[in-house]
Design a protein around this motif. Structure first.
Motif, PDB file in Angstrom:
ATOM      1  N   TYR A  90      44.272  46.236  40.015  1.00  0.00           N
ATOM      2  CA  TYR A  90      43.631  47.589  39.454  1.00  0.00           C
ATOM      3  C   TYR A  90      44.138  48.159  38.293  1.00  0.00           C
ATOM      4  N   ARG A  91      45.377  48.321  38.094  1.00  0.00           N
ATOM      5  CA  ARG A  91      45.742  48.748  36.682  1.00  0.00           C
ATOM      6  C   ARG A  91      45.333  47.894  35.337  1.00  0.00           C
ATOM      7  N   TYR A  92      45.472  46.611  35.842  1.00  0.00           N
ATOM      8  CA  TYR A  92      44.919  45.655  34.785  1.00  0.00           C
ATOM      9  C   TYR A  92      43.738  45.531  34.410  1.00  0.00           C
ATOM     10  N   LEU A  93      42.721  45.903  35.456  1.00  0.00           N
ATOM     11  CA  LEU A  93      41.193  45.951  35.223  1.00  0.00           C
ATOM     12  C   LEU A  93      40.982  47.300  34.502  1.00  0.00           C
ATOM     13  N   VAL A  94      41.608  48.368  35.041  1.00  0.00           N
ATOM     14  CA  VAL A  94      41.327  49.615  34.383  1.00  0.00           C
ATOM     15  C   VAL A  94      41.695  49.865  32.942  1.00  0.00           C
ATOM     16  N   ASP A  95      42.777  49.262  32.769  1.00  0.00           N
ATOM     17  CA  ASP A  95      43.460  49.341  31.171  1.00  0.00           C
ATOM     18  C   ASP A  95      42.974  48.368  30.394  1.00  0.00           C
ATOM     19  N   HIS A  96      42.597  47.248  30.787  1.00  0.00           N
ATOM     20  CA  HIS A  96      42.401  46.138  29.683  1.00  0.00           C
ATOM     21  C   HIS A  96      41.199  45.512  29.855  1.00  0.00           C
ATOM     22  N   ALA A  97      40.577  45.215  31.096  1.00  0.00           N
ATOM     23  CA  ALA A  97      39.549  44.236  30.896  1.00  0.00           C
ATOM     24  C   ALA A  97      38.224  44.775  30.539  1.00  0.00           C
ATOM     25  N   ASP A  98      37.419  44.002  29.697  1.00  0.00           N
ATOM     26  CA  ASP A  98      36.259  44.457  29.182  1.00  0.00           C
ATOM     27  C   ASP A  98      34.985  43.671  29.616  1.00  0.00           C
ATOM     28  N   LEU A  99      35.335  42.847  30.593  1.00  0.00           N
ATOM     29  CA  LEU A  99      34.339  41.906  31.516  1.00  0.00           C
ATOM     30  C   LEU A  99      34.855  41.657  32.842  1.00  0.00           C
ATOM     31  N   LEU A 100      34.036  41.878  33.881  1.00  0.00           N
ATOM     32  CA  LEU A 100      34.435  41.498  35.193  1.00  0.00           C
ATOM     33  C   LEU A 100      33.426  40.369  35.833  1.00  0.00           C
ATOM     34  N   VAL A 101      33.783  39.207  36.134  1.00  0.00           N
ATOM     35  CA  VAL A 101      33.042  38.150  36.655  1.00  0.00           C
ATOM     36  C   VAL A 101      33.181  38.085  38.202  1.00  0.00           C
ATOM     37  N   PHE A 102      32.308  38.837  39.018  1.00  0.00           N
ATOM     38  CA  PHE A 102      32.497  38.781  40.461  1.00  0.00           C
ATOM     39  C   PHE A 102      31.821  37.324  40.996  1.00  0.00           C
ATOM     40  N   GLY A 128      33.968  51.035  34.658  1.00  0.00           N
ATOM     41  CA  GLY A 128      33.656  52.030  33.788  1.00  0.00           C
ATOM     42  C   GLY A 128      33.894  51.130  32.418  1.00  0.00           C
ATOM     43  N   GLY A 129      33.058  51.129  31.518  1.00  0.00           N
ATOM     44  CA  GLY A 129      33.086  50.733  30.274  1.00  0.00           C
ATOM     45  C   GLY A 129      33.171  49.264  30.167  1.00  0.00           C
ATOM     46  N   LYS A 130      32.498  48.522  31.300  1.00  0.00           N
ATOM     47  CA  LYS A 130      32.895  47.277  31.235  1.00  0.00           C
ATOM     48  C   LYS A 130      31.509  46.245  31.280  1.00  0.00           C
ATOM     49  N   LYS A 131      31.564  45.380  30.995  1.00  0.00           N
ATOM     50  CA  LYS A 131      30.201  44.294  31.403  1.00  0.00           C
ATOM     51  C   LYS A 131      30.549  43.633  32.531  1.00  0.00           C
ATOM     52  N   VAL A 132      29.597  43.568  33.337  1.00  0.00           N
ATOM     53  CA  VAL A 132      29.792  42.785  34.734  1.00  0.00           C
ATOM     54  C   VAL A 132      28.905  41.978  34.948  1.00  0.00           C
ATOM     55  N   ALA A 133      29.308  40.814  35.555  1.00  0.00           N
ATOM     56  CA  ALA A 133      28.654  39.605  36.054  1.00  0.00           C
ATOM     57  C   ALA A 133      28.721  39.625  37.548  1.00  0.00           C
ATOM     58  N   GLN A 134      27.830  39.265  38.202  1.00  0.00           N
ATOM     59  CA  GLN A 134      27.884  38.740  39.661  1.00  0.00           C
ATOM     60  C   GLN A 134      27.113  37.783  40.150  1.00  0.00           C
ATOM     61  N   ILE A 135      27.959  36.776  40.673  1.00  0.00           N
ATOM     62  CA  ILE A 135      27.414  35.539  41.261  1.00  0.00           C
ATOM     63  C   ILE A 135      27.489  35.377  42.873  1.00  0.00           C
ATOM     64  N   ASP A 136      26.407  35.212  43.627  1.00  0.00           N
ATOM     65  CA  ASP A 136      26.574  35.334  44.900  1.00  0.00           C
ATOM     66  C   ASP A 136      25.418  34.324  45.411  1.00  0.00           C
ATOM     67  N   ARG A 137      25.700  33.747  46.514  1.00  0.00           N
ATOM     68  CA  ARG A 137      24.907  32.643  46.925  1.00  0.00           C
ATOM     69  C   ARG A 137      23.793  33.508  48.086  1.00  0.00           C
ATOM     70  N   ASP A 138      23.931  35.018  48.285  1.00  0.00           N
ATOM     71  CA  ASP A 138      23.214  35.685  48.907  1.00  0.00           C
ATOM     72  C   ASP A 138      22.581  36.754  48.100  1.00  0.00           C
ATOM     73  N   ALA A 139      21.093  36.578  47.839  1.00  0.00           N
ATOM     74  CA  ALA A 139      20.274  37.229  47.053  1.00  0.00           C
ATOM     75  C   ALA A 139      20.516  39.020  47.268  1.00  0.00           C
TER      76      ALA A 139
END
Length: 554
Positions: free
Chosen positions: A268-280, A299-310
């Motif tokens: 959690y702390r790494y994602l909040v403090d440092h990440a700028d892109l999350l790839v789910f 907040g303040g991040k780009k987000v990508a999401q990949i899932d087999r269920d639309a």
């Protein structure tokens, strides 16, 4: 050739690839049991029908194949309900077969009738919301269509449980065995991408500190190795949902561990403090993973999401790039694209600094909690060392494992998610061990949950199924006590109870017993106990006043 419906059902099970069926016979389902007698499907007698449904769920979860349970009409069927609901929440292909009173007495008050007629309970209505398909089979002329629908629900792209309720007289009727030839048994096809891999690759190229959030979809897709290769080649840290622990080996350089409200908070702390892109990757953003949908995580991040269920895409958050497709196929295509583009690895300065800071800022309350839970921490650290691969761990408690159990990329960790029912771990572990016959198997649960399902240990005894049952003995319902402490002014009610003597209980079961009160006892357990080929009851002593400090949802 004419055969009985009961024989046809057994042949149907064999065509589905089912080799075990978990259940308890009753008068209304005996024709099917009689045909099981000479079949290749092994019946496993349980102590309670709920255990049968949980066993089938455990079998389906480790095998990724259909599993089956069986019960009689009325109470037999209603006792299955919680386990079938859990299979529905977990999308497990579990076929439940139940008996029913004969059709000619529907509505007349037959014993255990559940037809919904004449004031009888309506079994179909009870199961309607927790099955992909359910049917009371009152005639044989549409039997082929019913079994075909059931096969599609069990073997389709989004599987789930199926209920077939068969009246006693229908089971004994004759049908032509060619009915089986009418049934299509689908093979799972890969889901094709519906968005450009190039868009996802561009997000990764532009990011300085991307993080992969890996979910259970990675495990279902058999994508552990591809996700690890993607992370390793391009220096992308990985955190996982609770169900996906072990997608990459925890404790390895790029693993952030588990993301979730009951974890140690490092990811959690790494994602909040440092990440700028999350790839789910196949990860839902549920209450536990999202820290009750904490806005700081995205907040303040780009987000990508990949899932087999639309249906999962954009369900909780709006991604910048969304791809519907098989997780492994998408990860392979992404890896190939980034390699072709010669994308350089990301720098790990932020990750290294984060880890140094985490060591420096360890606070005293957490240290005190760690001391209270040292036996749990010691158990899980020894478990990880002694069984680095091929272990099956079914965990109803989850709180301690989320922080203390480093799951390797070759072990299998199954937290009690779904509907989070107590009493799940022991029967689910038994079902899984029926498939994975050589895997050391652990069922971990609190003493409250143990008292809900402990008699299923005798099922393991009856069939010689090796199993390690680990009971956290603190004489309380820990989550309830914690909430009453934190939220209700220490007004404790109905959370504390008296436990049996676990040593005497184990003796009466004819299994080995180990009582863990010290580090020395833990060392002796892992040094001398047979944790692979016998049945063991292991109790770990814990102070009822010690509990993790996270706050639950209200």
């Amino acid at each position: 050739m004419n055969i009985s419906v009961s024989e046809l059902i057994v042949r149907y099970l064999e065509r589905l690839g089912i080799d075990h069926i978990f259940g308890m016979p009753g008068a209304h389902v005996l024709p099917i049991y009689d045909r099981l007698h000479d079949s290749g499907v092994k019946s496993v007698l349980v102590k309670h029908e709920q255990g049968a449904a949980f066993m089938a769920g455990g079998y389906a979860r480790i095998s990724h194949q259909p599993a089956a349970c069986i019960a009689t009409a009325g109470p037999g069927a209603t006792n299955l309900l919680t386990g079938i609901a859990n299979a529905y929440a977990e999308r497990l292909p579990v076929l439940a077969i139940t008996g029913e009173t004969s059709t000619y007495i529907f509505g007349r008050g037959g014993l255990q009738e559940s037809s919904g007629e004449g004031g009888a309970i309506d079994q179909g209505a009870l199961f309607a919301s927790v099955t992909r398909y359910h049917k009371l089979i009152e005639r044989t002329d549409y039997l082929g269509q019913v079994l075909n629908q059931a096969a599609q629900a069990l073997l389709g792209r989004e599987p789930g449980p199926v209920l077939l309720s068969i009246p006693y007289n229908v089971q004994k009727e004759s049908v032509d065995d060619s009915v089986l030839d009418q049934i299509h048994f689908p093979r799972k096809a890969a889901v094709r991408h519906t968005a450009s891999i190039a868009e996802l690759a561009e997000l990764l190229r532009a990011a300085h500190t991307p993080v992969i959030v890996a979910g259970y979809g990675c495990i279902q897709a058999g994508a552990r190795d591809v996700v690890a290769a993607l992370a390793t080649q391009f220096n992308i840290p990985v955190t996982t949902s609770l169900k996906a622990k072990g997608v990459v080996a925890e404790g390895s350089p790029l693993s952030l561990g588990c993301l979730g409200v009951t974890s140690n908070g490092d990811a959690y702390r790494y994602l909040v403090d440092h990440a700028d892109l999350l790839v789910f990757l196949g990860a839902s953003f549920n209450e536990r993973t999202s820290y009750l949908w904490d806005a700081k995580l995205l907040g303040g991040k780009k987000v990508a999401q990949i899932d087999r269920d639309a249906a999962q895409l954009g369900r909780v958050f709006q991604p910048d790039v969304a791809i519907c497709g098989d997780i492994r196929a998408v990860a392979e295509d992404l890896l190939a694209t980034l390699r072709a583009d010669a994308m350089p690895p990301k720098t790990l300065d932020r990750l290294d600094g984060h880890r140094r800071a985490a060591v420096r800022t360890a606070d005293e309350p957490d240290a005190a909690s760690a001391q209270s839970f040292r036996l749990m921490q010691g158990f899980f650290s020894r478990l990880a060392r002694h069984f680095p691969h091929n272990a099956l761990v079914f965990d109803d408690n989850i709180v301690f494992a989320q922080s203390y159990f480093d799951v390797s990329d070759r072990n299998h960790y199954f937290p009690n998610s779904g509907i989070s029912s107590l009493g799940h771990a022991i029967p689910a572990a038994i079902g899984a061990r029926c498939f994975a016959k050589d895997s050391p198997t652990f069922a971990i649960l609190g003493d409250g949950g143990f008292q809900m399902c402990c008699m299923e240990m005798m099922t393991a005894v009856n069939y010689g199924i090796p199993l390690n049952v680990v009971v956290i003995n603190n004489g309380t319902l820990s989550l309830i006590r914690k909430n009453q402490f934190q939220l209700y002014g220490e007004r404790y009610i109905d959370c504390d109870f008296t436990n049996p003597d676990f040593g005497l209980l184990a003796q009466s079961f004819g299994v080995h017993h180990y009582r863990i009160e010290s580090d020395a006892a833990l060392d002796a357990l892992f040094a001398h106990a047979d944790l692979t080929g016998t049945i063991n009851l292991i109790e770990i002593l814990l102070d009822k006043h010690a509990f993790p400090r996270y706050l639950s949802a209200r």
